[in-house]
Motif scaffolding. Structure first.
Motif, PDB file in Angstrom:
ATOM      1  N   GLY A 145     -12.870  -4.976  -3.072  1.00 62.41           N
ATOM      2  CA  GLY A 145     -12.860  -4.861  -1.616  1.00 62.41           C
ATOM      3  C   GLY A 145     -14.049  -5.540  -0.970  1.00 62.41           C
ATOM      4  N   HIS A 231     -17.027   4.273   0.460  1.00 62.27           N
ATOM      5  CA  HIS A 231     -17.041   2.805   0.529  1.00 62.27           C
ATOM      6  C   HIS A 231     -15.648   2.234   0.305  1.00 62.27           C
ATOM      7  CE1 HIS A 231     -21.445   3.168   0.147  1.00 62.27           C
ATOM      8  NE2 HIS A 231     -21.473   1.972   0.678  1.00 62.27           N
ATOM      9  N   VAL A 233     -12.720   3.608   0.973  1.00 58.76           N
ATOM     10  CA  VAL A 233     -11.905   3.839   2.174  1.00 58.76           C
ATOM     11  C   VAL A 233     -12.287   2.849   3.271  1.00 58.76           C
ATOM     12  CG1 VAL A 233     -11.444   5.463   4.051  1.00 58.76           C
ATOM     13  CG2 VAL A 233     -11.442   6.265   1.684  1.00 58.76           C
ATOM     14  N   ALA A 234     -13.580   2.650   3.467  1.00 56.36           N
ATOM     15  CA  ALA A 234     -14.044   1.732   4.508  1.00 56.36           C
ATOM     16  C   ALA A 234     -13.598   0.301   4.227  1.00 56.36           C
ATOM     17  CB  ALA A 234     -15.566   1.799   4.617  1.00 56.36           C
ATOM     18  N   VAL A 236     -11.009  -0.743   2.337  1.00 59.44           N
ATOM     19  CA  VAL A 236      -9.550  -0.862   2.481  1.00 59.44           C
ATOM     20  C   VAL A 236      -9.175  -0.918   3.958  1.00 59.44           C
ATOM     21  CG1 VAL A 236      -7.349   0.325   2.137  1.00 59.44           C
ATOM     22  CG2 VAL A 236      -9.006   0.202   0.265  1.00 59.44           C
ATOM     23  N   ALA A 237      -9.831  -0.078   4.769  1.00 53.55           N
ATOM     24  CA  ALA A 237      -9.565  -0.094   6.207  1.00 53.55           C
ATOM     25  C   ALA A 237      -9.935  -1.446   6.815  1.00 53.55           C
ATOM     26  CB  ALA A 237     -10.345   1.030   6.892  1.00 53.55           C
ATOM     27  N   ALA A 238     -11.057  -2.007   6.375  1.00 57.50           N
ATOM     28  CA  ALA A 238     -11.478  -3.322   6.877  1.00 57.50           C
ATOM     29  C   ALA A 238     -10.475  -4.394   6.489  1.00 57.50           C
ATOM     30  CB  ALA A 238     -12.860  -3.666   6.325  1.00 57.50           C
ATOM     31  N   VAL A 240      -7.230  -3.989   5.926  1.00 56.43           N
ATOM     32  CA  VAL A 240      -6.011  -3.796   6.726  1.00 56.43           C
ATOM     33  C   VAL A 240      -6.222  -4.313   8.143  1.00 56.43           C
ATOM     34  CG1 VAL A 240      -4.460  -2.085   7.731  1.00 56.43           C
ATOM     35  CG2 VAL A 240      -5.195  -1.858   5.350  1.00 56.43           C
ATOM     36  N   CYS A 241      -7.369  -3.962   8.735  1.00 55.36           N
ATOM     37  CA  CYS A 241      -7.661  -4.442  10.099  1.00 55.36           C
ATOM     38  C   CYS A 241      -7.775  -5.963  10.131  1.00 55.36           C
ATOM     39  CB  CYS A 241      -8.955  -3.803  10.609  1.00 55.36           C
ATOM     40  SG  CYS A 241      -8.821  -2.048  10.963  1.00 55.36           S
ATOM     41  N   GLU A 243      -6.332  -8.081   8.185  1.00 52.37           N
ATOM     42  CA  GLU A 243      -4.992  -8.657   8.040  1.00 52.37           C
ATOM     43  C   GLU A 243      -4.250  -8.658   9.377  1.00 52.37           C
ATOM     44  OE1 GLU A 243      -1.837  -9.999   5.270  1.00 52.37           O
ATOM     45  OE2 GLU A 243      -4.001  -9.812   5.152  1.00 52.37           O
ATOM     46  N   LYS A 244      -4.374  -7.559  10.120  1.00 58.14           N
ATOM     47  CA  LYS A 244      -3.685  -7.455  11.414  1.00 58.14           C
ATOM     48  C   LYS A 244      -4.274  -8.441  12.421  1.00 58.14           C
ATOM     49  CE  LYS A 244      -2.174  -2.655  10.956  1.00 58.14           C
ATOM     50  NZ  LYS A 244      -2.291  -1.279  11.507  1.00 58.14           N
TER      51      LYS A 244
END
Length: 253
Positions: A145, A231, A233-234, A236-238, A240-241, A243-244
């Motif tokens: 990540g 870390h 979770v953060a 993976v969230a980054a 996903v964001c 990618e969007k």
């Protein structure tokens, strides 16, 4: 305390020295011809790819002094990035979804090779550095990540290097291998940052993934399960964001 600071400082200095030496040597020799090392950046300026391989090698050597398996993982992340730099330069597809969709259709893109390769390198590093199965998986997510995150922010000159310096700095206050690995990432990034900002060279996927993986290993070395989970979770969230945002930007072109 003094000895710890010296070890951390020596890790920074060694990584920086290796990077500058490698950068100079590659720029002078340009194996295979200069045209192989030249790319157009976002502004249409011709820049060299010399920084990527030098960062990958310097970060791998510095990290291997802390943990051999971790150094190999950093090098593997750099190699996967290099493959995408060379093979995927003309591929317009970007983002996880595009490459995974192609993979489901039977096409193995350079982006898919990079994604799977960096993920495997991260899991291998996690397996070597942690003992419990869940911790191994979390560590792998953090390393892969972090590699993706640094590559994600490498959209303008100096951004990836600045991100590595900012994110690595808190790790310097930790004890042991985490601090030394953070120093390796920072020393490597600091050595190429002036040339990156001046648009003489660029990290490419090679350098960005290697630096990111080094940061991830620093996190893994300095944290237990709770820290790894936070870390992971953060990151993976980054991803996903990112990618969007990338998809939204492409839809406007």
């Amino acid at each position: 305390m003094i000895n710890r600071a010296r070890r951390t400082g020596s890790s920074f200095a060694l990584a920086a020295a290796l990077t500058r030496t490698g950068l100079t040597a590659l720029r002078v020799t340009a194996p295979g011809g200069r045209e192989r090392w030249e790319r157009k950046n976002h502004a249409g300026r011709t820049v060299g790819l010399y920084a990527g391989p030098t960062c990958a090698v310097a970060a791998a050597v510095g990290t291997a002094r802390v943990r051999t398996a971790a150094g190999l993982a950093v090098l593997a992340a750099g190699v996967c990035g290099a493959y995408d730099d060379v093979v995927g330069a003309q591929d317009p597809r970007r983002g996880f979804r595009a490459h995974l969709a192609a993979l489901r259709g039977g096409e193995v893109t350079s982006g898919a090779v990079k994604l799977l390769g960096v993920s495997a390198a991260g899991l291998a590093a996690g397996a070597a550095m942690k003992e419990r199965p869940l911790d191994k998986v979390l560590a792998g997510v953090v390393v892969a990540g972090a590699a993706h995150f640094v590559n994600l922010v490498d959209v303008r000159p100096g951004r990836a290097g600045a991100a590595v310096l900012a994110l690595g700095a808190p790790g310097l206050v930790r004890k042991g291998p985490g601090a030394r690995t953070a120093a390796v990432a920072m020393g490597t990034a600091a050595a190429v940052l002036p040339d990156d900002l001046a648009e003489r060279t660029m990290l490419g996927d090679t350098g960005a993934h290697a630096l990111g993986a080094t940061l991830g290993i620093a996190v893994v070395a300095g944290n237990g399960r709770a820290g790894l989970l936070a870390h992971a979770v953060a990151l993976v969230a980054a991803a996903v964001c990112g990618e969007k945002v990338s998809e939204a930007a492409r839809s406007l072109v």
